[in-house]
Design an enzyme around this catalytic site. Structure first.
Site, mmCIF file in Angstrom:
data_model
loop_
_atom_site.group_PDB
_atom_site.id
_atom_site.type_symbol
_atom_site.label_atom_id
_atom_site.label_comp_id
_atom_site.label_asym_id
_atom_site.label_seq_id
_atom_site.Cartn_x
_atom_site.Cartn_y
_atom_site.Cartn_z
ATOM 1 C CG ASP A 13 -1.770 -1.291 1.231
ATOM 2 O OD1 ASP A 13 -2.348 -1.635 0.195
ATOM 3 O OD2 ASP A 13 -1.783 -1.961 2.284
ATOM 4 C CB ALA A 41 -2.745 -6.927 -4.654
ATOM 5 N N GLY A 42 -4.672 -4.835 -3.138
ATOM 6 C CA GLY A 42 -5.665 -3.826 -3.461
ATOM 7 C C GLY A 42 -4.938 -2.577 -3.894
ATOM 8 C CG HIS A 43 -2.535 -1.976 -6.814
ATOM 9 N ND1 HIS A 43 -1.688 -2.193 -7.855
ATOM 10 C CD2 HIS A 43 -1.973 -2.541 -5.743
ATOM 11 C CE1 HIS A 43 -0.648 -2.896 -7.434
ATOM 12 N NE2 HIS A 43 -0.812 -3.124 -6.156
ATOM 13 C CB THR A 124 -6.351 -10.334 2.336
ATOM 14 O OG1 THR A 124 -5.930 -11.404 1.488
ATOM 15 C CG2 THR A 124 -5.199 -9.356 2.527
ATOM 16 C CB THR A 191 1.913 -12.322 1.317
ATOM 17 O OG1 THR A 191 0.842 -12.821 0.508
ATOM 18 C CG2 THR A 191 3.136 -12.046 0.440
ATOM 19 C CB THR A 251 -9.231 -6.412 4.780
ATOM 20 O OG1 THR A 251 -8.180 -5.457 5.008
ATOM 21 C CG2 THR A 251 -8.637 -7.655 4.129
ATOM 22 C CB THR A 322 2.924 16.293 -4.230
ATOM 23 O OG1 THR A 322 2.260 16.444 -5.500
ATOM 24 C CG2 THR A 322 4.433 16.320 -4.449
ATOM 25 N N GLY A 323 0.236 14.002 -3.698
ATOM 26 C CA GLY A 323 -1.207 13.961 -3.445
ATOM 27 C C GLY A 323 -1.788 12.757 -4.144
HETATM 28 P P1 IMP Z 1 -2.397 -12.959 2.647
HETATM 29 O O1 IMP Z 1 -1.523 -12.398 1.584
HETATM 30 O O2 IMP Z 1 -3.863 -12.692 2.401
HETATM 31 O O3 IMP Z 1 -2.111 -14.410 2.909
HETATM 32 O O4 IMP Z 1 -2.074 -12.197 4.002
HETATM 33 C C1 IMP Z 1 -0.807 -12.296 4.654
HETATM 34 C C2 IMP Z 1 -0.376 -10.937 5.192
HETATM 35 O O5 IMP Z 1 -0.044 -10.083 4.098
HETATM 36 C C3 IMP Z 1 -1.454 -10.196 5.995
HETATM 37 O O6 IMP Z 1 -0.808 -9.465 7.027
HETATM 38 C C4 IMP Z 1 -2.044 -9.232 4.985
HETATM 39 O O7 IMP Z 1 -2.614 -8.092 5.607
HETATM 40 C C5 IMP Z 1 -0.810 -8.875 4.178
HETATM 41 N N1 IMP Z 1 -1.125 -8.456 2.795
HETATM 42 C C6 IMP Z 1 -1.410 -9.252 1.751
HETATM 43 N N2 IMP Z 1 -1.624 -8.527 0.644
HETATM 44 C C7 IMP Z 1 -1.446 -7.247 0.973
HETATM 45 C C8 IMP Z 1 -1.508 -6.006 0.233
HETATM 46 O O8 IMP Z 1 -1.758 -5.950 -0.980
HETATM 47 N N3 IMP Z 1 -1.260 -4.877 0.950
HETATM 48 C C9 IMP Z 1 -0.954 -4.907 2.269
HETATM 49 N N4 IMP Z 1 -0.890 -6.023 2.996
HETATM 50 C C10 IMP Z 1 -1.130 -7.181 2.351
HETATM 51 MG MG MG Z 2 -3.099 -2.151 -1.342
#
Ligand code: IMP
Ligand code: MG
Length: 333
Positions: A13, A41-43, A124, A191, A251, A322-323
């Site tokens: 993130d 992943a969340g972008h 997640t 992860t 999440t 910057t934003g």
């Molecule tokens: P998993 O990847 O869902 O198995 O989660 C394992 C750990 O990685 C947890 O602490 C998640 O919060 C973290 N995590 C997995 N993907 C991301 C992401 O895209 N951004 C931030 N944390 C992540």
């Molecule tokens: Mg993310």
């Protein structure tokens, strides 16, 4: 004409999505391809007053000139992928490698039901860990085995290597951050895969000698979601006083926030083979920098921070966000 990898330097993130979007508009790649784990992943990409959260397709989708690929190392959840293609409106531009592992509903159920994964590690809940287990066990299905994915199936590695050989520009985007790498992160609070630049190249079938630049994205104030050590973490009250409060894209958990970690930045830059540093959230260091687009607009306080960060990273910082908007960036590459 180049192959550039963009990865996260801390715990995820870091704002990679925004950096990818900017670099894509400027460098005009013919292909943007994703490496990384999967739907965990969340972008978030903000364009004007619209904000998009993507979990499967490359966050470079905002640049309309590129094909969007998912490399063979990435886990695909067919339902999430199809919904995203429709919602984001990128039908016809998205292709996935035939060998991608498939996340099944049972993997999601296992991820959520496991005390160890959901409670201790704080995953997640997207099924990525159990799906990678199935893959290692060689029982997982591959994308080519799923009829509903038929129209998207390609050999992504071949397409990418052909594009590079033709002298085109390609961007490989990572997900997650260095600190949650299975190999180099804060095990077991990590992860289910390595997250460093080498892994992102491997996920896409790109050999190390074909990579020209590695952009590592660092957040001025790093964040972490889920469990695990966080050396420079501040209290929730302290972060709120600084005006920083963030929630996860996948999440919606409130992110833990810390101050700059020079030692982690150094180590992360080393293992990623960083050639260009990128800093996001400089406006949290000094709000007067908000929205700046020229280096000369940066304040002494911001410059002092960047000097220290550059010493830690050991590579020049050439991108400064910057934003939140794609246009709010300084690029001195
Ligand atoms: P998993 O990847 O869902 O198995 O989660 C394992 C750990 O990685 C947890 O602490 C998640 O919060 C973290 N995590 C997995 N993907 C991301 C992401 O895209 N951004 C931030 N944390 C992540
Ligand atoms: Mg993310």
């Amino acid at each position: 004409m180049s192959c550039t990898i963009i990865v996260g330097g801390f715990f995820g993130d870091e704002g990679k999505g925004k950096i990818v979007a900017h670099v894509a508009h400027k460098d005009k790649p013919s292909i943007i391809s994703r490496g990384g784990v999967g739907t965990n992943a969340g972008h978030t990409v903000q364009v004007g007053d619209k904000s998009y959260g993507v979990r499967m397709i490359p966050s470079g989708f905002v640049y309309p000139g590129a094909k969007l690929l998912i490399g063979s190392g990435v886990l695909v959840d067919p339902t999430v992928l199809k919904n995203e293609i429709k919602n984001v409106g990128v039908e016809g531009r998205v292709f996935i490698d035939k060998r991608c592992g498939i996340i099944e509903p049972e993997h999601i159920a296992q991820d959520k039901a496991s005390e160890h994964l959901s409670k201790k590690i704080g995953t997640t809940g997207t099924g990525c860990g159990p799906a990678n287990v199935a893959r290692v066990n060689r029982t997982a299905r591959q994308a080519k085995d799923v009829p509903e994915l038929k129209e998207y199936i390609v050999d992504a590695a071949q397409m990418l290597n052909d594009a590079i050989d033709r002298g085109e520009t390609v961007l490989l985007e990572g997900t997650q951050g260095f600190g949650i790498s299975l190999y180099f992160g804060t095990y077991p609070y990590v992860t289910s895969k390595d997250t460093s630049a080498s892994q992102i190249a491997a996920d896409n079938g790109i050999g190390p000698t074909k990579v020209d630049d590695v952009i590592v994205v660092f957040k001025a104030f790093p964040t972490r979601v889920g469990g695990g050590p966080f050396e420079t973490e501040m209290t929730r009250e302290q972060s709120h006083e600084l005006g920083i409060q963030e929630f996860g894209t996948v999440t919606h958990r409130e992110r833990r926030i810390g101050v700059w970690d020079g030692e982690l930045a150094r180590y992360s830059a080393m293992i990623n083979g960083c050639t260009i540093g990128a800093i996001t959230g400089i406006d949290h260091i000094d709000p007067a920098c908000y929205g700046a687009t020229e280096y000369s607009q940066l304040t002494p306080k911001a410059l002092e921070f960047l000097k220290k960060a550059e010493e830690d990273i050991g590579a020049p910082i050439k991108l400064i966000s910057t934003g939140p908007d794609v246009t709010q960036i300084i690029d001195i590459r």
